[in-house]
Design a protein around this motif. Structure first.
Motif, PDB file in Angstrom:
ATOM      1  N   ILE A 109       0.837  -1.208   0.000  1.00  0.00           N
ATOM      2  CA  ILE A 109       0.000   0.000   0.000  1.00  0.00           C
ATOM      3  C   ILE A 109       0.870   1.256   0.000  1.00  0.00           C
ATOM      4  CG2 ILE A 109      -1.646   1.331   1.377  1.00  0.00           C
ATOM      5  CD1 ILE A 109      -2.840  -1.408   2.224  1.00  0.00           C
ATOM      6  N   PHE A 110       1.935   1.272   0.803  1.00  0.00           N
ATOM      7  CA  PHE A 110       2.788   2.458   0.902  1.00  0.00           C
ATOM      8  C   PHE A 110       3.537   2.748  -0.394  1.00  0.00           C
ATOM      9  CE2 PHE A 110       3.140   1.615   5.713  1.00  0.00           C
ATOM     10  CZ  PHE A 110       1.954   2.286   5.928  1.00  0.00           C
ATOM     11  N   MET A 111       3.643   1.766  -1.283  1.00  0.00           N
ATOM     12  CA  MET A 111       4.303   2.024  -2.553  1.00  0.00           C
ATOM     13  C   MET A 111       3.453   2.920  -3.464  1.00  0.00           C
ATOM     14  SD  MET A 111       6.497  -1.365  -3.393  1.00  0.00           S
ATOM     15  CE  MET A 111       7.346  -0.575  -4.739  1.00  0.00           C
ATOM     16  N   PHE A 112       2.174   3.107  -3.117  1.00  0.00           N
ATOM     17  CA  PHE A 112       1.326   4.037  -3.866  1.00  0.00           C
ATOM     18  C   PHE A 112       1.470   5.465  -3.343  1.00  0.00           C
ATOM     19  CE2 PHE A 112      -0.811   0.018  -4.736  1.00  0.00           C
ATOM     20  CZ  PHE A 112      -0.973   0.101  -6.102  1.00  0.00           C
ATOM     21  N   PHE A 113       2.055   5.647  -2.170  1.00  0.00           N
ATOM     22  CA  PHE A 113       2.252   6.975  -1.598  1.00  0.00           C
ATOM     23  C   PHE A 113       3.402   7.673  -2.314  1.00  0.00           C
ATOM     24  CE2 PHE A 113       0.422   6.466   2.949  1.00  0.00           C
ATOM     25  CZ  PHE A 113      -0.662   5.770   2.459  1.00  0.00           C
ATOM     26  N   HIS A 114       3.511   8.980  -2.124  1.00  0.00           N
ATOM     27  CA  HIS A 114       4.628   9.740  -2.684  1.00  0.00           C
ATOM     28  C   HIS A 114       5.880   9.432  -1.866  1.00  0.00           C
ATOM     29  CE1 HIS A 114       2.599  12.623  -5.480  1.00  0.00           C
ATOM     30  NE2 HIS A 114       1.574  12.010  -4.914  1.00  0.00           N
ATOM     31  N   GLY A 151       7.413   3.139   3.984  1.00  0.00           N
ATOM     32  CA  GLY A 151       7.901   1.945   3.296  1.00  0.00           C
ATOM     33  C   GLY A 151       9.075   1.314   4.007  1.00  0.00           C
ATOM     34  N   LEU A 152       9.965   2.143   4.536  1.00  0.00           N
ATOM     35  CA  LEU A 152      11.112   1.627   5.293  1.00  0.00           C
ATOM     36  C   LEU A 152      10.651   0.896   6.550  1.00  0.00           C
ATOM     37  CD1 LEU A 152      14.197   1.454   5.692  1.00  0.00           C
ATOM     38  CD2 LEU A 152      14.049   3.642   6.881  1.00  0.00           C
TER      39      LEU A 152
END
Length: 177
Positions: free
Chosen positions: A22-27, A133-134
């Motif tokens: 999901i976080f890979m869709f964030f900036h 993401g990290l």
């Protein structure tokens, strides 16, 4: 699927894998501000009139920023975390020569290193997505490590004749000569 089979490490890895996806869709990286001058509009009966300029903030998502092999590995780590939990809930195993969770641990650690490398390579324009993401990638690695610890370790013992085998609970420990 029986979710009561899941242990803490598998739960952590699965949730972290889903979160990373999901976080890979964030900036992840800021792209700055894009300003368009607008140009002109043709209005019937009046002619051409100037249109208003627009200001748009642009950013680069995790998917856009990681279109190379490192992006593939980070996405694979996310899938691996979810797969670890799914296989455990289903009571299934993949026939590999190592314990379930080792591949997820390696991919999780690799994802952490790749994200840190990206952060150090572009220190000025980082967005919140890369930090989330990290954290999610670290959660995958920690969850897989917890799952391996909960599985227990099967040490290799020296056996007379030069071959090693996995120790079992019923077999006596080999004594060195």
């Amino acid at each position: 699927m029986d979710f009561s089979r899941l242990r803490n490490g598998e739960i952590v890895a699965a949730i972290s894998g889903l979160a990373l996806f999901i976080f890979m869709f964030f900036h992840w990286f800021g792209g700055g501000i894009e300003i368009s001058t607008g140009g002109t509009q043709d209005v019937p009966g009046i002619g051409e009139i100037p249109s208003e300029p627009s200001v748009e903030e642009t950013g680069v998502s995790g998917w856009d920023a990681l279109q190379d092999f490192s992006g593939f590995l980070i996405a694979l780590a996310a899938v691996s975390g979810v797969t670890l939990g799914t296989l455990a809930a289903a009571g299934q195993r993949i026939n590999l020569p190592f314990q379930r969770g080792v591949g997820t641990l390696v991919l999780g650690k690799l994802a952490v290193l790749l994200i840190l490398w990206r952060m150090l390579a572009n220190p000025g324009d980082l967005e919140i997505g890369i930090f989330l993401g990290l954290i999610a990638a670290a959660g995958i690695a920690i969850g897989a490590w917890m799952a391996l610890r909960e599985d227990g370790f099967e040490p290799l013992l020296k056996v007379p004749g030069g071959r090693t085998k996995v120790a079992s609970a019923s077999a006596p420990a080999a004594t060195p000569t």
